[in-house]
Design an enzyme around this catalytic site. Structure first.
Site, PDB file in Angstrom:
ATOM      1  N   GLU A   1       0.834  -1.210   0.000  1.00 52.29           N
ATOM      2  CA  GLU A   1       0.000   0.000   0.000  1.00 52.29           C
ATOM      3  C   GLU A   1       0.867   1.257   0.000  1.00 52.29           C
ATOM      4  O   GLU A   1       2.064   1.210   0.244  1.00 52.29           O
ATOM      5  CB  GLU A   1      -0.913   0.035   1.229  1.00 52.29           C
ATOM      6  CG  GLU A   1      -2.251  -0.666   1.059  1.00 52.29           C
ATOM      7  CD  GLU A   1      -3.214   0.132   0.201  1.00 52.29           C
ATOM      8  OE1 GLU A   1      -2.806   1.187  -0.359  1.00 52.29           O
ATOM      9  OE2 GLU A   1      -4.372  -0.295   0.055  1.00 52.29           O
TER      10      GLU A   1
ATOM     11  N   ASN B   1     -10.313   5.377   2.013  1.00 52.54           N
ATOM     12  CA  ASN B   1      -9.317   5.191   0.963  1.00 52.54           C
ATOM     13  C   ASN B   1      -9.352   6.372  -0.011  1.00 52.54           C
ATOM     14  O   ASN B   1     -10.145   7.302   0.136  1.00 52.54           O
ATOM     15  CB  ASN B   1      -9.568   3.888   0.194  1.00 52.54           C
ATOM     16  CG  ASN B   1      -8.550   2.815   0.526  1.00 52.54           C
ATOM     17  OD1 ASN B   1      -7.345   3.082   0.505  1.00 52.54           O
ATOM     18  ND2 ASN B   1      -9.011   1.616   0.837  1.00 52.54           N
TER      19      ASN B   1
ATOM     20  N   ASP C   1      -9.902   1.737  -4.496  1.00 58.06           N
ATOM     21  CA  ASP C   1      -8.879   1.698  -3.448  1.00 58.06           C
ATOM     22  C   ASP C   1      -8.036   2.976  -3.528  1.00 58.06           C
ATOM     23  O   ASP C   1      -8.561   4.062  -3.734  1.00 58.06           O
ATOM     24  CB  ASP C   1      -8.030   0.433  -3.593  1.00 58.06           C
ATOM     25  CG  ASP C   1      -7.446  -0.053  -2.278  1.00 58.06           C
ATOM     26  OD1 ASP C   1      -7.056   0.793  -1.451  1.00 58.06           O
ATOM     27  OD2 ASP C   1      -7.347  -1.276  -2.086  1.00 58.06           O
TER      28      ASP C   1
END
Length: 295
Positions: free
Chosen positions: A16, A154, A206
């Protein structure tokens, strides 16, 4: 996949928060459950990681070096040493605390160098809308919650002029991206509105990035692609990637024309080769330089 380059020697469980540090000429990203911060030298291609004492969910470069990070118990400053050791300094935490089973998730700096990050309940199956979005700067500390009722925060990003803030909720029951008017002087969002409704898409929205044209690039987690939306919310491009669960993308490199994409291991056989990898591609557009924290 043609046009996609895999970063050698890197495998993440939940990769991430990629970000390009122009001052270092290097990429950073995290592997959340492994408690690792990764670095890739843009010139040599050498990669390495530092393990932290708790999960790191998002990072951004700090002016003068080091990183600011959203972690399990708050917002931290990270100084990464030449060896495996790093120095963690907790800067702030929400006044009410994070609560058991909570942590920070996605985050980045606005165009003025203030750090934004949101919280989430880690058991996504519980679908608890207890996540909140916070702003942190050295002068004022951590803000009160700026956005609440989030399940999986997100997609935080800012338009080129900084006057529009984007935010998504990637939980399967939400799949929504919102836009806000953003006061660049005070760092306050308002006028929340739907920017992209992805409830009919296979992928969930995302992590995201904004390019030099002001278009919003968001990873379609579970869909194996990245979507590009124009500033008026029109889907004008879809870029397929080899991993099933791309998690976040970031523009960087010397000319800001490279898109680095992190991913999450899906556990599915068709994703065994690419799940958890980090890849680079050149989409034919340029991104924007990220403002370091404290600038």
């Amino acid at each position: 996949m043609e046009g996609v380059t895999r970063v050698d020697g890197v495998s993440c469980t939940v990769g991430e928060s990629p970000t390009w540090s122009a001052q270092e000429g290097a990429w950073y990203w995290v592997d959340i459950p492994a408690k690792r911060v990764w670095r890739l030298d843009g010139s040599t291609g050498a990669s390495r990681y530092w393990e932290q004492s708790e999960m790191v969910a998002c990072v951004a470069a700090k002016q003068g070096g080091g990183l600011i990070a959203g972690m399990e118990t708050g917002i931290f400053s990270l100084e990464l040493g030449a060896a495996q050791a790093s120095v963690q300094t907790r800067l702030a935490a929400p006044a009410s605390g994070l609560g058991e089973g909570m942590r920070f998730n996605d985050g980045r700096c606005d165009r003025q160098g203030r750090f934004w990050s949101g919280t989430m309940f880690m058991d996504m199956g519980a679908a608890r809308p207890v996540g909140q979005l916070y702003r942190y700067d050295a002068a004022r500390g951590i803000s009160a919650p700026m956005v609440s009722d989030l399940i999986t925060q997100n997609g935080t990003a800012f338009s080129p002029d900084g006057r529009t803030m984007y935010l998504s909720d990637s939980h399967p029951s939400r799949r929504m991206v919102w836009a806000f008017d953003y006061d660049i002087a005070d760092g306050v969002p308002s006028g929340r509105r739907v920017f992209a409704d992805l409830t009919t898409q296979v992928g969930r929205p995302d992590g995201a990035a904004v390019d030099a044209d002001g278009c919003y690039w968001v990873c379609g987690n579970d869909g194996g692609y990245i979507m590009r939306f124009t500033p008026d919310g029109k889907l004008d491009r879809r870029v397929d990637v080899p991993m099933l669960k791309p998690s976040m993308c970031a523009f960087g490199g010397k000319d800001l024309d490279t898109l680095l994409v992190t991913s999450i291991v899906s556990g599915k056989s068709e994703d065994a080769e690419w799940g958890g990898t980090v890849v680079m591609l050149r989409p034919g557009v340029k991104g924007l330089a990220e403002t370091p924290f404290g600038a």
